[in-house]
Design a protein around this motif. Structure first.
Motif, PDB file in Angstrom:
ATOM      1  N   GLY A  18      29.438   3.988  36.983  1.00  0.00           N
ATOM      2  CA  GLY A  18      28.008   4.666  37.479  1.00  0.00           C
ATOM      3  C   GLY A  18      27.289   3.250  38.496  1.00  0.00           C
ATOM      4  N   PHE A  19      26.121   5.026  38.894  1.00  0.00           N
ATOM      5  CA  PHE A  19      25.279   3.876  40.458  1.00  0.00           C
ATOM      6  C   PHE A  19      24.482   4.320  39.380  1.00  0.00           C
ATOM      7  N   PRO A  20      23.364   2.557  39.063  1.00  0.00           N
ATOM      8  CA  PRO A  20      22.090   3.099  38.632  1.00  0.00           C
ATOM      9  C   PRO A  20      21.238   2.867  39.854  1.00  0.00           C
ATOM     10  N   THR A  21      21.507   3.480  41.579  1.00  0.00           N
ATOM     11  CA  THR A  21      20.628   3.161  42.250  1.00  0.00           C
ATOM     12  C   THR A  21      20.275   4.841  42.350  1.00  0.00           C
ATOM     13  N   VAL A  22      21.507   5.704  42.354  1.00  0.00           N
ATOM     14  CA  VAL A  22      21.455   7.184  42.218  1.00  0.00           C
ATOM     15  C   VAL A  22      20.858   7.704  41.398  1.00  0.00           C
ATOM     16  N   HIS A  23      21.211   6.839  40.005  1.00  0.00           N
ATOM     17  CA  HIS A  23      20.009   7.272  39.070  1.00  0.00           C
ATOM     18  C   HIS A  23      18.485   7.081  38.877  1.00  0.00           C
ATOM     19  N   GLY A  64      12.280  13.018  39.943  1.00  0.00           N
ATOM     20  CA  GLY A  64      11.758  13.723  39.385  1.00  0.00           C
ATOM     21  C   GLY A  64      10.317  13.467  38.196  1.00  0.00           C
ATOM     22  N   THR A  65      10.433  12.277  37.764  1.00  0.00           N
ATOM     23  CA  THR A  65       8.768  11.806  37.382  1.00  0.00           C
ATOM     24  C   THR A  65       7.639  11.877  38.018  1.00  0.00           C
ATOM     25  N   MET A  66       7.610  11.615  39.705  1.00  0.00           N
ATOM     26  CA  MET A  66       6.508  10.989  40.489  1.00  0.00           C
ATOM     27  C   MET A  66       6.300  11.694  41.631  1.00  0.00           C
ATOM     28  N   ASN A  67       7.110  13.091  42.082  1.00  0.00           N
ATOM     29  CA  ASN A  67       7.501  13.888  43.138  1.00  0.00           C
ATOM     30  C   ASN A  67       8.104  14.848  43.148  1.00  0.00           C
ATOM     31  N   LEU A  68       7.334  16.236  42.486  1.00  0.00           N
ATOM     32  CA  LEU A  68       7.875  16.837  42.289  1.00  0.00           C
ATOM     33  C   LEU A  68       7.709  17.579  43.405  1.00  0.00           C
ATOM     34  N   THR A  69       6.645  17.532  44.117  1.00  0.00           N
ATOM     35  CA  THR A  69       6.221  18.676  44.787  1.00  0.00           C
ATOM     36  C   THR A  69       6.828  18.112  46.430  1.00  0.00           C
ATOM     37  N   GLY A  70       7.451  17.414  46.015  1.00  0.00           N
ATOM     38  CA  GLY A  70       7.918  16.436  47.353  1.00  0.00           C
ATOM     39  C   GLY A  70       9.089  18.053  47.957  1.00  0.00           C
ATOM     40  N   GLU A  71       9.468  17.381  49.168  1.00  0.00           N
ATOM     41  CA  GLU A  71      10.504  18.301  50.302  1.00  0.00           C
ATOM     42  C   GLU A  71      11.728  18.167  50.083  1.00  0.00           C
ATOM     43  N   THR A  72      12.398  19.209  49.181  1.00  0.00           N
ATOM     44  CA  THR A  72      13.654  18.080  49.576  1.00  0.00           C
ATOM     45  C   THR A  72      15.103  17.399  50.357  1.00  0.00           C
ATOM     46  N   GLN A  73      13.947  17.953  51.570  1.00  0.00           N
ATOM     47  CA  GLN A  73      15.177  16.833  53.279  1.00  0.00           C
ATOM     48  C   GLN A  73      15.217  15.113  52.795  1.00  0.00           C
ATOM     49  N   PRO A  74      13.682  14.874  52.837  1.00  0.00           N
ATOM     50  CA  PRO A  74      13.435  13.508  52.399  1.00  0.00           C
ATOM     51  C   PRO A  74      14.604  12.804  51.823  1.00  0.00           C
ATOM     52  N   LEU A  75      14.866  13.685  50.548  1.00  0.00           N
ATOM     53  CA  LEU A  75      15.436  13.399  49.121  1.00  0.00           C
ATOM     54  C   LEU A  75      16.735  13.601  49.136  1.00  0.00           C
ATOM     55  N   VAL A  76      17.505  14.382  50.138  1.00  0.00           N
ATOM     56  CA  VAL A  76      18.525  14.484  50.223  1.00  0.00           C
ATOM     57  C   VAL A  76      19.025  13.850  51.259  1.00  0.00           C
ATOM     58  N   GLU A  77      18.487  12.960  51.761  1.00  0.00           N
ATOM     59  CA  GLU A  77      18.257  12.355  52.567  1.00  0.00           C
ATOM     60  C   GLU A  77      18.610  10.695  52.403  1.00  0.00           C
ATOM     61  N   GLN A  78      17.609  10.315  51.391  1.00  0.00           N
ATOM     62  CA  GLN A  78      17.851   8.939  50.944  1.00  0.00           C
ATOM     63  C   GLN A  78      18.594   9.560  49.655  1.00  0.00           C
ATOM     64  N   ILE A  90      23.804  12.684  39.428  1.00  0.00           N
ATOM     65  CA  ILE A  90      22.707  13.032  39.808  1.00  0.00           C
ATOM     66  C   ILE A  90      22.332  14.321  38.556  1.00  0.00           C
ATOM     67  N   TRP A  91      23.488  14.187  37.735  1.00  0.00           N
ATOM     68  CA  TRP A  91      23.280  15.195  36.824  1.00  0.00           C
ATOM     69  C   TRP A  91      23.395  14.295  35.649  1.00  0.00           C
ATOM     70  N   LYS A  92      23.110  13.300  35.067  1.00  0.00           N
ATOM     71  CA  LYS A  92      23.087  11.835  34.690  1.00  0.00           C
ATOM     72  C   LYS A  92      21.527  12.116  34.363  1.00  0.00           C
ATOM     73  N   ALA A  93      21.161  11.553  35.534  1.00  0.00           N
ATOM     74  CA  ALA A  93      20.034  11.740  35.854  1.00  0.00           C
ATOM     75  C   ALA A  93      18.656  12.015  35.015  1.00  0.00           C
ATOM     76  N   CYS A  94      19.402  13.692  35.947  1.00  0.00           N
ATOM     77  CA  CYS A  94      18.495  14.900  35.410  1.00  0.00           C
ATOM     78  C   CYS A  94      18.561  14.837  33.771  1.00  0.00           C
ATOM     79  N   PHE A  95      19.630  15.123  32.774  1.00  0.00           N
ATOM     80  CA  PHE A  95      19.748  14.892  31.550  1.00  0.00           C
ATOM     81  C   PHE A  95      18.913  14.165  30.729  1.00  0.00           C
ATOM     82  N   VAL A  96      19.426  12.436  31.452  1.00  0.00           N
ATOM     83  CA  VAL A  96      18.332  11.612  30.684  1.00  0.00           C
ATOM     84  C   VAL A  96      16.911  11.921  30.926  1.00  0.00           C
ATOM     85  N   GLY A  97      16.478  12.697  31.848  1.00  0.00           N
ATOM     86  CA  GLY A  97      14.892  13.198  32.289  1.00  0.00           C
ATOM     87  C   GLY A  97      14.316  13.477  31.677  1.00  0.00           C
TER      88      GLY A  97
END
Length: 989
Positions: free
Chosen positions: A240-245, A252-266, A285-292
């Motif tokens: 389990g990696f809570p940081t990625v989660h 997903g909760t606060m920045n849906l409109t953000g560009e994908t590149q900064p998220l990919v880099e983070q 990543i998938w686990k976090a999406c399903f929990v969201g």
């Protein structure tokens, strides 16, 4: 007797058969102090004399061995002398040279000046080239000997060469020195690579498997030298990696409109820092999406999460694929991630139940479409999930059969967005009715939120908003028009205005304002939104000139609202009415409060305001909200009553098309606008029910509790649970907003330092890093610029830096520093722009750096001799003590983050060099270890460029850090001075 000629002295010693120590004593008598033996080239002179005949001269060779063991000559001079011998046909001479190399090739060292250490690197590179040439010659002779039937001699010499090669290369220290030499002399390294290829061809036909495998091993070691810093082991003991989660949940909760590149880099930064294997990384990543998806509040929140999971995350993975080493590898990793995911049946069942469909199926199809999975893998995974679903009867209930699942709707909405954008590009004046029909369809049911979520997740929301701003502007320009054309224009104005307000409230005003054309025409909606629209954290002045337009127009608007039974549409300037309505409402309020108007008149006026276009009601309430804030408790009643009147729909048959749909959006907009002021005035206004929770994360903090208690409680809960959920993220965001960055960061660090169990501190670091992602830049400035220096310089606080919390804090500081440094050149994310910046003092005055004069710096860099002299003398540190790679790269020191990093490294350097040791010294070591652990190379782009060069020599004294790889990792090897520092430190190990 004084012999000036070195050659004569050696010959005399040979003639008189001096023993080795006699020779050394006499040599020191012959040659006075001053010139060193290396300057006189003693090693070369001895070898030259020893190798005159077909076999070496044993007596002169004994002098050389004595000179090496008594350190009369340096290792570099001996290696250089050996590498000049190129008559490989003289077997005995070659064997004698190999024997000499055997004495010291695995224990090279140099304690001289920096340029002597660089000299050792170069000499070792020459010696490696010589060994390879020697090995190739021996192999060639062996091949010829095999053909002639006399293999023994050649085989012995080849075995000796390979043995010396292996002995030299098996030392990490030697490989590190060769790594530096490769950067110093690229042409010599190219020659070595050619030699290696040639040797490989010769040895390919060798029948002796032992020699062949030995040669292959040596080749592998040589090829590993350029990449010896990029090898990192991946974590395999964790799943389990809570940081990625948390990073995925936050986005997903606060920045849906953000560009994908900064998220990919983070995400890649987290993957690198925590050494997460790719399959487990994708799984998280998938686990976090399903929990969201499961946690998301009904309505817009659920649609946002669906769009994020099914549209945005596959795009993110497509970009992550580019970072991986091969397409095939990545698709296999994605397949493995899905295999792991399918084992989490309860999670998938819960998501399927929430979305009323087979979520995994939709996701697999989307990944297959994006080329992230092969067709065979997709079919195999689909079949497995289908078989699994057979055992879950609740997923097949009849009551939900008629509800269309959101994932399917979102995936269908995405192409619709593109079509609508094309429609909006057409000339509006040609067919306004057709355009109105399209907009009418968008308003029905949850179509608008579906389309906006799909546009936001695919990065099209800004152009979507821009098209509506242009449409809104088009309706402000009138020409001669019929009654029908006037009503179409009024509707186009109203729908575009309401949609833009809805977008601004749901996705943030920067979506609308970010692409405003600078210097060009300023559109009405942008002007109104910037000056008149209430938003979270934005306080409006009701007496601002923007609310006080042309008084004659205001009077005519008041008369129109008060006297007419309804507003006439033809030639109506809706944008002017929206700008004038605030002043008109003030006049009407004053008249009501002074008894000039009765309540019935007010009802008629408010009905007129909201009767045709809902935008007028929105603009009126926007001003009333600002006005109510300025009034005393007993003065607010009439203003609030007017808001109530404007909020309800008008029950009349004489309304324009799509009235009910427009009222639903208007109510949602007004509810958002009034939320703050209603909470402050403890008032309730019933907005028409829209069937969904329009403000899901509103008012989360418990009343009458100190915010520090709330912070410690929520952190304790998150720590116990092991991951951050969406609700907690919103509470942390509210607390950060209320308490400020310093208060927020300081209190959370105090909580971390209270932990005493190792596993808890490590979990806390992962969670804190993800919480700090709410505003990483500002948190990092506070953490590295205020909190850490405070802990490190105050001896009464040193006890709190003991292991395990101290180790954890060091790791957290490194992670924050790396993340902020890698992203601070980019733009701040939208959620960080929203928060009002608090000035964390002026970092330039807070941290006055002792900046060097350019002339002094240039003088320091102009010649290698000066560099070396400065570095070789520990007492003369005045000029170089603060010198770091960042200054040589001319990094902008007026940037607050650069300044804070430079000062932190200066502080760490002084702690490591100080005479008092304690937990703070240990912390400085942990911080440096963290930097090494997270970095592939201490090069130009890394935070280690801010470390003073002198720190390297201090660090090498610490046992855990005294390894050649650590030295290579922490110095900037792209700089000549960096290479000298590294060579000096490694050669002394």
């Amino acid at each position: 007797m004084k012999v000036v000629n070195l050659k004569q002295a050696i010959l005399q010693a040979w003639k008189e058969r001096w023993s080795d120590y006699q020779w050394a004593i006499n040599m020191k008598k012959f040659f006075p102090k001053g010139a060193t033996w290396d300057i006189l080239n003693l090693a070369e002179a001895l070898l030259e004399q020893a190798m005159i005949g077909p076999s070496p001269n044993p007596l002169i060779l004994s002098y050389l061995k004595y000179a090496i063991s008594s350190q009369m000559v340096s290792y570099s001079s001996v290696l250089t002398a050996i590498s000049k011998f190129d008559d490989f046909s003289r077997d005995l001479c070659v064997q004698a040279l190999l024997d000499i190399m055997d004495i010291f090739c695995d224990r090279l060292s140099c304690h001289g000046k920096a340029e002597e250490c660089i000299g050792l690197c170069r000499a070792l590179l020459s010696a490696l080239h010589w060994l390879l040439r020697c090995t190739a010659a021996s192999a060639e002779r062996l091949r010829e000997g095999l053909e002639a039937g006399t293999p023994a001699a050649g085989e012995k010499q080849l075995a000796m060469c390979l043995q010396r090669l292996e002995k030299t290369l098996s030392s990490t220290k030697n490989r590190a020195l060769l790594h530096i030499a490769k950067l110093e002399e690229a042409s010599s390294w190219t020659a070595i690579e050619h030699c290696l290829l040639k040797l490989g061809e010769i040895l390919a036909n060798l029948s002796n498997p032992q020699l062949r495998s030995q040669a292959e091993q040596c080749g592998t070691l040589i090829r590993s030298i350029p990449t010896m810093l990029s090898v990192h082991s991946e974590q395999l003991h964790k799943t389990g990696f809570p940081t990625v989660h948390a990073v995925v949940l936050l986005e997903g909760t606060m920045n849906l409109t953000g560009e994908t590149q900064p998220l990919v880099e983070q995400l890649m930064m987290v993957k690198r820092m925590q050494h997460i294997p790719t399959p487990l990384f994708v799984l998280e990543i998938w686990k976090a999406c399903f929990v969201g998806l499961i946690e998301s509040p009904e309505g817009t929140g659920e649609l946002k999460w669906t769009a994020f999971t099914f549209l945005k995350i596959p795009q993110v993975l497509v970009k992550l694929k580019k970072y991986s080493h091969g397409d095939k590898d990545f698709t296999e990793d994605v397949n493995s991630a899905f295999e792991f995911l399918l084992q989490l049946t309860p999670l998938l069942d819960k998501a399927d139940q929430r979305c009323n469909c087979d979520c995994t199926n939709f996701l697999l199809q989307e990944c297959s479409k994006q080329g992230l999975l092969s067709e065979a893998s997709t079919n195999n995974l689909m079949a497995k999930r289908k078989a699994d679903r057979e055992h879950a009867p609740q997923l097949k209930s009849d009551e939900n059969a008629n509800i269309q699942p959101n994932p399917g709707l979102i995936l269908r909405a995405e192409p619709t967005v593109t079509n609508i954008l094309k429609t909006m590009d057409a000339d509006h004046s040609k067919s306004p009715e057709g355009l109105l029909g399209v907009l009418g369809h968008m308003l029905s049911g949850k179509s608008l939120d579906l389309l906006l979520a799909a546009a936001a997740a695919t990065g099209k929301l800004k152009s979507f908003a821009r098209k509506f701003i242009n449409l809104n502007e088009f309706t402000t320009h009138r020409s001669e028009e019929s009654t029908k054309a006037a009503s179409v224009r009024a509707l186009l104005f109203d729908i575009s205005f309401l949609m833009l307000c809805h977008v601004a409230q749901t996705y943030g005003s920067e979506v609308i304002l970010s692409e405003s054309n600078t210097g060009g025409e300023v559109f009405f909606f942008e002007t109104w939104m910037q000056t008149c629209m209430p938003e979270e954290g934005k306080i409006l002045n009701p007496d601002h000139p923007c609310f006080r337009p042309d008084s004659t127009k205001v009077e005519s608007l008041v008369a129109l609202l008060n006297n007419s039974s309804e507003i006439k549409l033809v030639q109506m300037k809706w944008h002017e009415a929206c700008l004038n309505i605030s002043a008109a409402i003030l006049e009407i309020l004053n008249a009501w409060e002074n008894g000039v108007l009765a309540f019935e008149s007010i009802q008629k006026i408010t009905d007129n305001i909201k009767g045709k276009v809902c935008s007028l009601a929105v603009c009126a309430v926007a001003w009333l909200v600002a006005h109510v804030r300025m009034l005393g408790l007993d003065e607010r009643e009439k203003s609030l009553q007017m808001i109530r009147q404007l909020a309800g729909p008008l029950y009349s048959e004489n309304t324009l098309q799509f009235y009910n749909e427009r009222v639903v959006i208007m109510s949602s907009i007004l509810e958002h606008m009034c939320a703050d002021v209603l909470q402050q005035t403890a008032t309730q206004i019933k907005f028409p029910s829209t069937g969904m929770d329009t403000m899901p994360y509103w008012n989360l903090l418990p009343p009458k509790r100190p915010i520090k208690e709330v912070l410690t409680d929520i952190f304790a809960k998150v720590l116990e649970k092991g991951w951050v959920d969406s609700r907690s993220i919103h509470i942390f965001d509210t607390l950060l907003h209320m308490g400020g960055v310093y208060w927020f960061c300081n209190n959370l660090i105090k909580e971390l330092l209270k932990e005493t169990r190792k596993e808890h501190t490590l979990r806390a670091v992962e969670l804190l890093y993800s919480i700090f992602c709410l505003d990483m830049q500002q948190v990092t400035l506070v953490l590295l610029g205020h909190i850490l220096p405070g802990l490190l310089t105050d001896s009464s606080k040193w006890h709190s830096l003991m292991d395990p919390p101290g180790t954890a804090l060091a790791k957290l500081a490194v992670w924050c520093a790396l993340s902020s440094y890698s992203s601070h050149k980019g733009q701040a994310s939208s959620r960080q722009k929203k928060r009002q910046r608090e000035d964390i003092e002026d970092y330039i005055s807070l941290f006055p750096l002792d900046d060097m004069q350019p002339s002094k710096l240039m003088r320091l860099l102009s010649s290698n001799e000066e560099d070396a002299n400065i570095l070789s003398s520990p007492t003369d540190r005045s000029m170089s003590s603060n010198l770091s790679a960042s200054q040589l790269h001319t990094v902008n020191m007026r940037d607050p983050l650069n300044r804070v990093l430079a000062n932190l490294f200066l502080l760490i350097s002084s702690i490591l060099g100080s005479r008092t040791a304690g937990p703070h010294t240990q912390f400085a070591q942990w911080f440096m270890e963290g930097c090494v652990d997270c970095l592939e190379q201490g090069g130009r782009g890394s935070i280690l460029q801010f470390m003073p060069f002198t720190t390297v020599s201090e660090l090498v004294k610490v046992s855990a850090m005294s390894s050649p790889k650590v030295v290579l990792a922490i110095t900037d090897l792209s700089l000549p001075l960096g290479r000298q520092v590294a060579a000096k430190a490694i050669a002394a190990l």
